[in-house]
Scaffold this active site. Structure first.
Site, PDB file in Angstrom:
ATOM      1  N   LYS A  18       0.738  -1.162  -0.414  1.00  0.00           N
ATOM      2  CA  LYS A  18       0.119  -0.102   0.072  1.00  0.00           C
ATOM      3  C   LYS A  18       0.757   1.571   0.153  1.00  0.00           C
ATOM      4  O   LYS A  18       0.794   2.584  -0.417  1.00  0.00           O
ATOM      5  CB  LYS A  18      -1.014   0.176   0.772  1.00  0.00           C
ATOM      6  CG  LYS A  18      -0.247   0.135   2.211  1.00  0.00           C
ATOM      7  CD  LYS A  18      -1.470  -0.329   4.121  1.00  0.00           C
ATOM      8  CE  LYS A  18      -1.234  -1.261   4.856  1.00  0.00           C
ATOM      9  NZ  LYS A  18      -0.054  -0.153   5.369  1.00  0.00           N
ATOM     10  N   ARG A 134      12.178  -7.541   3.353  1.00  0.00           N
ATOM     11  CA  ARG A 134      11.242  -5.737   3.098  1.00  0.00           C
ATOM     12  C   ARG A 134      12.674  -4.718   3.543  1.00  0.00           C
ATOM     13  O   ARG A 134      13.638  -5.024   4.623  1.00  0.00           O
ATOM     14  CB  ARG A 134       9.712  -5.044   3.385  1.00  0.00           C
ATOM     15  CG  ARG A 134       9.892  -3.584   3.856  1.00  0.00           C
ATOM     16  CD  ARG A 134       8.244  -3.269   3.455  1.00  0.00           C
ATOM     17  NE  ARG A 134       8.073  -4.233   5.047  1.00  0.00           N
ATOM     18  CZ  ARG A 134       7.025  -3.459   5.244  1.00  0.00           C
ATOM     19  NH1 ARG A 134       5.787  -2.734   4.089  1.00  0.00           N
ATOM     20  NH2 ARG A 134       6.546  -4.193   6.351  1.00  0.00           N
ATOM     21  N   ARG A 166      13.000  -2.937   9.462  1.00  0.00           N
ATOM     22  CA  ARG A 166      12.176  -2.835  10.716  1.00  0.00           C
ATOM     23  C   ARG A 166      12.226  -3.786  11.793  1.00  0.00           C
ATOM     24  O   ARG A 166      12.215  -4.634  11.589  1.00  0.00           O
ATOM     25  CB  ARG A 166      11.034  -2.382  10.239  1.00  0.00           C
ATOM     26  CG  ARG A 166      10.657  -0.810   9.330  1.00  0.00           C
ATOM     27  CD  ARG A 166       9.635  -0.670   8.880  1.00  0.00           C
ATOM     28  NE  ARG A 166       7.950  -1.458   8.877  1.00  0.00           N
ATOM     29  CZ  ARG A 166       7.058  -1.119   8.967  1.00  0.00           C
ATOM     30  NH1 ARG A 166       7.038  -0.679   7.223  1.00  0.00           N
ATOM     31  NH2 ARG A 166       6.370  -1.164   9.583  1.00  0.00           N
ATOM     32  N   ARG A 177       1.099  -9.121  14.180  1.00  0.00           N
ATOM     33  CA  ARG A 177       0.692  -8.426  13.022  1.00  0.00           C
ATOM     34  C   ARG A 177      -0.356  -8.192  12.569  1.00  0.00           C
ATOM     35  O   ARG A 177      -1.455  -7.944  12.032  1.00  0.00           O
ATOM     36  CB  ARG A 177       1.634  -7.498  12.649  1.00  0.00           C
ATOM     37  CG  ARG A 177       2.548  -5.985  13.166  1.00  0.00           C
ATOM     38  CD  ARG A 177       4.010  -5.932  12.827  1.00  0.00           C
ATOM     39  NE  ARG A 177       3.522  -4.828  11.746  1.00  0.00           N
ATOM     40  CZ  ARG A 177       4.423  -4.929  10.742  1.00  0.00           C
ATOM     41  NH1 ARG A 177       5.233  -5.713  10.273  1.00  0.00           N
ATOM     42  NH2 ARG A 177       4.201  -4.282   9.315  1.00  0.00           N
TER      43      ARG A 177
END
Ligand code: AMP
Length: 225
Positions: A18, A134, A166, A177
């Site tokens: 997104k 990522r 991250r 999550r």
């Protein structure tokens, strides 16, 4: 180029793409992308008192309390660049935040303006696979080591700083999550669906194909409204 003011909202599980899609569309439409996660990470990286508190939630992959999120968001929305509209990435994430969004709408939009919610869907399996590779940069740029790698290994194309994984992209944290995401998204999606502003997008295609679908769906709405 649309002349009406727009608030575009991007919803989706972690690593649904997104943020990437919002950035491309934002550049095209010449409106800023406001990423809630990025605003929160900025606070953490700048070691403010509130940043230290936020860090605890991010590390665990938990949502930051609404009052903190809403204050930070409002401060960002007060900047001049939001006058023509903006894209929200990662807000709202709780039903209480949906109600807060109604206030934002009242401040920013008139009856002829538009609010559209894009829900980028990817399976849990795909989200987990994407998260492993990522990498992000402090400047907000995001990379995928296979599908969207930086030109120089480990270095951000935009600002030259080192990219990193991250803390909440740790595979164990990601499972949590995802569970939380599914629990929370249902009432939010139902709400926007009832309002007739929800657009579901298949996020499992290539970056350019997803963007094409987004643009087509947006144009359809603009031409019909
Ligand atoms: P993201 O960059 O969108 O994946 O968000 C990273 C993290 O920031 C999330 O896992 C939450 O801990 C926090 N966060 C982002 N958006 C929100 C929000 N709307 N409400 C509460 N916490 C949020």
């Amino acid at each position: 180029m649309p002349t009406r003011k727009m608030i575009l909202i991007f919803l989706g599980p972690p690593a649904s793409g997104k943020g990437t899609q919002a950035e491309i569309l934002g550049k095209n439409l010449d409106i800023p992308v406001i990423s809630m996660g990025e605003l929160l990470r900025y606070e953490c990286n700048h070691h403010s008192k509130i940043g230290e508190k936020i860090k605890e939630y991010l590390k665990k992959g938990e949502l930051v309390p609404d009052d903190i999120v809403q204050n930070i968001l409002l401060r960002r929305l007060e900047k001049k660049d939001t006058k023509k509209g903006f894209i929200l990435d990662g807000f709202p994430r709780r039903i209480k935040q949906v109600h807060y969004l109604e206030n934002i709408k009242k401040i920013f939009l008139s009856s002829s303006d538009l609010l559209i919610v894009f829900y980028i869907k990817v399976s849990d399996q795909e989200a987990k696979a994407r998260v492993i590779d990522r990498r992000v940069c402090e400047c907000g740029a995001a990379y995928h080591l296979k599908y969207n790698p930086p030109k120089r290994r480990g270095i951000c194309d935009v600002c030259g700083k080192k990219i990193y994984r991250r803390s909440d992209d740790d595979p164990k944290v990601v499972s949590k999550r995802l569970r939380d995401f599914h629990r929370r998204i249902k009432p939010i999606v139902d709400y926007f669906s009832r309002q007739g502003v929800l657009v579901e997008i298949d996020g499992e295609k290539k970056i350019e194909e997803v963007q094409e679908e987004l643009k087509n769906r947006l144009n359809e709405i603009l031409n019909s409204a």
